[in-house]
Design a protein around this motif. Structure first.
Motif, PDB file in Angstrom:
ATOM      1  N   ASN A   1       0.884  -1.167   0.000  1.00 53.93           N
ATOM      2  CA  ASN A   1       0.000   0.000   0.000  1.00 53.93           C
ATOM      3  C   ASN A   1       0.920   1.214   0.000  1.00 53.93           C
ATOM      4  O   ASN A   1       1.479   1.562   1.032  1.00 53.93           O
ATOM      5  CB  ASN A   1      -0.898  -0.031   1.252  1.00 53.93           C
TER       6      ASN A   1
ATOM      7  N   LYS B   1       0.226   4.231  -0.285  1.00 52.94           N
ATOM      8  CA  LYS B   1      -0.390   5.458   0.264  1.00 52.94           C
ATOM      9  C   LYS B   1      -0.084   6.630  -0.685  1.00 52.94           C
ATOM     10  O   LYS B   1       0.059   6.405  -1.893  1.00 52.94           O
ATOM     11  CB  LYS B   1       0.094   5.704   1.696  1.00 52.94           C
TER      12      LYS B   1
ATOM     13  N   HIS C   1      -9.623   1.524   4.406  1.00 52.27           N
ATOM     14  CA  HIS C   1      -8.374   1.667   5.157  1.00 52.27           C
ATOM     15  C   HIS C   1      -8.626   2.589   6.343  1.00 52.27           C
ATOM     16  O   HIS C   1      -9.400   3.540   6.251  1.00 52.27           O
ATOM     17  CB  HIS C   1      -7.268   2.226   4.254  1.00 52.27           C
TER      18      HIS C   1
ATOM     19  N   GLU D   1      -5.784  -4.664  10.296  1.00 52.43           N
ATOM     20  CA  GLU D   1      -4.732  -3.692  10.564  1.00 52.43           C
ATOM     21  C   GLU D   1      -5.053  -2.943  11.851  1.00 52.43           C
ATOM     22  O   GLU D   1      -5.842  -1.991  11.836  1.00 52.43           O
ATOM     23  CB  GLU D   1      -4.630  -2.683   9.413  1.00 52.43           C
TER      24      GLU D   1
ATOM     25  N   ILE E   1      -0.126   0.853  12.765  1.00 52.93           N
ATOM     26  CA  ILE E   1       0.131   1.348  11.411  1.00 52.93           C
ATOM     27  C   ILE E   1       1.116   2.506  11.442  1.00 52.93           C
ATOM     28  O   ILE E   1       0.855   3.537  12.070  1.00 52.93           O
ATOM     29  CB  ILE E   1      -1.189   1.779  10.728  1.00 52.93           C
ATOM     30  N   GLY E   2       2.233   2.309  10.783  1.00 58.80           N
ATOM     31  CA  GLY E   2       3.230   3.366  10.645  1.00 58.80           C
ATOM     32  C   GLY E   2       3.902   3.750  11.958  1.00 58.80           C
ATOM     33  O   GLY E   2       4.609   4.744  12.036  1.00 58.80           O
TER      34      GLY E   2
ATOM     35  N   GLY F   1       0.316  -3.493   9.445  1.00 60.68           N
ATOM     36  CA  GLY F   1       0.696  -2.653  10.586  1.00 60.68           C
ATOM     37  C   GLY F   1       2.145  -2.910  10.926  1.00 60.68           C
ATOM     38  O   GLY F   1       2.463  -3.862  11.640  1.00 60.68           O
ATOM     39  N   SER F   2       3.022  -2.088  10.348  1.00 61.68           N
ATOM     40  CA  SER F   2       4.464  -2.186  10.596  1.00 61.68           C
ATOM     41  C   SER F   2       5.027  -3.572  10.289  1.00 61.68           C
ATOM     42  O   SER F   2       5.930  -4.044  10.974  1.00 61.68           O
ATOM     43  CB  SER F   2       4.802  -1.763  12.028  1.00 61.68           C
TER      44      SER F   2
ATOM     45  N   LEU G   1      -0.465  -6.679   4.297  1.00 65.29           N
ATOM     46  CA  LEU G   1      -0.714  -5.396   3.633  1.00 65.29           C
ATOM     47  C   LEU G   1       0.350  -4.456   4.198  1.00 65.29           C
ATOM     48  O   LEU G   1       0.349  -4.154   5.393  1.00 65.29           O
ATOM     49  CB  LEU G   1      -2.139  -4.895   3.926  1.00 65.29           C
TER      50      LEU G   1
ATOM     51  N   GLY H   1       2.744  -1.057   4.232  1.00 64.60           N
ATOM     52  CA  GLY H   1       2.857   0.357   3.898  1.00 64.60           C
ATOM     53  C   GLY H   1       4.307   0.748   3.695  1.00 64.60           C
ATOM     54  O   GLY H   1       4.878   0.562   2.619  1.00 64.60           O
ATOM     55  N   GLY H   2       4.918   1.258   4.751  1.00 63.47           N
ATOM     56  CA  GLY H   2       6.280   1.798   4.661  1.00 63.47           C
ATOM     57  C   GLY H   2       7.274   0.881   3.964  1.00 63.47           C
ATOM     58  O   GLY H   2       8.021   1.324   3.074  1.00 63.47           O
TER      59      GLY H   2
HETATM   60  P1  PGA Z   1       2.618   0.309   7.625  1.00 64.38           P
HETATM   61  O1  PGA Z   1       1.191   0.570   6.921  1.00 64.38           O
HETATM   62  O2  PGA Z   1       3.134  -0.984   7.075  1.00 64.38           O
HETATM   63  O3  PGA Z   1       3.453   1.483   7.221  1.00 64.38           O
HETATM   64  O4  PGA Z   1       2.359   0.245   9.091  1.00 64.38           O
HETATM   65  C1  PGA Z   1       0.301  -0.470   6.692  1.00 64.38           C
HETATM   66  C2  PGA Z   1      -0.984   0.077   6.104  1.00 64.38           C
HETATM   67  O5  PGA Z   1      -1.436   1.144   6.557  1.00 64.38           O
HETATM   68  O6  PGA Z   1      -1.593  -0.528   5.214  1.00 64.38           O
END
Ligand code: PGA
Length: 249
Positions: free
Chosen positions: A9, A11, A95, A167, A172-173, A211-212, A231, A233-234
């Motif tokens: 993702n 973002k 999301h 998540e 998350i993040g 989530g991380s 899923l 993100g970073g």
């Molecule tokens: P993250 O984000 O891996 O940066 O925590 C996951 C997401 O929000 O889908």
């Protein structure tokens, strides 16, 4: 058998040149074999670029959101038909950032899932609790309500074509990850909720953790029985990290 799905993702990150580097890096380093399905969810302006670059690869692409209307006077919105035109295979709906910053309700998210499916796009339905909700013991109640709104509007056959992403908002993040057991408990609970509607769907629907998730923790999380992918993100913004997570499967 549920095929592992590793989804990035992005973002609101990227540019034509950065995406080109990232995508070609992913393609070049993908492990052989089809044990893992790989997906990138890009910002809407870059979906055509993804289609172009990924067309001959095994990497799928998808969007991060879709309108809850089919077409018409909805300035700024992107319809499911437009995503289908860009040959998206998946779209993220609900999301936590959209729920929090755009006040998306469970019912609105469910409507988005319906429209995606009507264009043969698989919705990745995100659910998750805030830290406050977890600490007050409301996790199951919150995620059940988020998922139930979607279950309520789908046929059993449609339900089998969704992906769920658990998540926890607090992970998350933030660098904080749910422990594999904490995540597994919620995943098993979500699967039991799906099974109340359709056992067949519950057996095939993939439930991703988000989530991380990083190369360092992916293996342990993905080893859990009901965690069918991630899923990300970073860590999806670096081909090295993203590929390391894929290799951890
Ligand atoms: P993250 O984000 O891996 O940066 O925590 C996951 C997401 O929000 O889908």
């Amino acid at each position: 058998m549920r095929r592992t799905l590793i989804a990035g993702n992005w973002k609101m990150n990227g540019s034509f040149s950065a995406n080109q580097t990232l995508l070609t890096g992913i393609i070049a380093g993908l492990p052989v074999g089809d044990a893992v399905e790989t997906l990138v969810c890009a910002p809407a302006p870059y979906l055509a670029q993804c289609a172009d670059v990924l067309e001959k690869s095994s990497v799928a692409w998808g969007a991060q959101d879709v309108s809850d209307h089919a077409k018409g006077a909805f300035t700024g919105e992107v319809s499911a038909a437009m995503l289908a035109d860009c040959r998206c295979k998946y779209v993220i709906v609900g999301h936590s950032e959209r729920r929090a910053y755009h006040a998306e309700s469970n019912e609105l998210v469910a409507q988005k899932a319906v429209l995606a499916l009507s264009e043969n796009i698989m919705p990745v339905v995100c659910v998750g609790e805030t830290l406050e909700q977890r600490e007050s013991g409301a996790t199951n109640e919150v995620v059940a309500a988020q998922l139930q709104a979607v279950i309520d509007v789908l046929t059993d056959e449609q339900l089998a074509r969704i992906v769920v992403a658990y998540e926890p908002v607090w992970a998350i993040g933030t660098g904080k990850t749910a422990t594999p057991q904490m995540a597994q408990d919620v995943h098993a609970f979500l699967r039991s909720q799906l099974a109340i509607k359709s056992v067949a769907a519950a057996n095939v629907v993939r439930i991703l953790y988000g989530g991380s998730m990083k190369p360092e923790n992916a293996k342990e999380l993905l080893a859990m029985e009901d965690i069918d992918g991630g899923l990300i993100g970073g860590a999806a913004l670096s081909s090295v990290d993203f590929l390391a997570i894929i290799s951890a499967c």
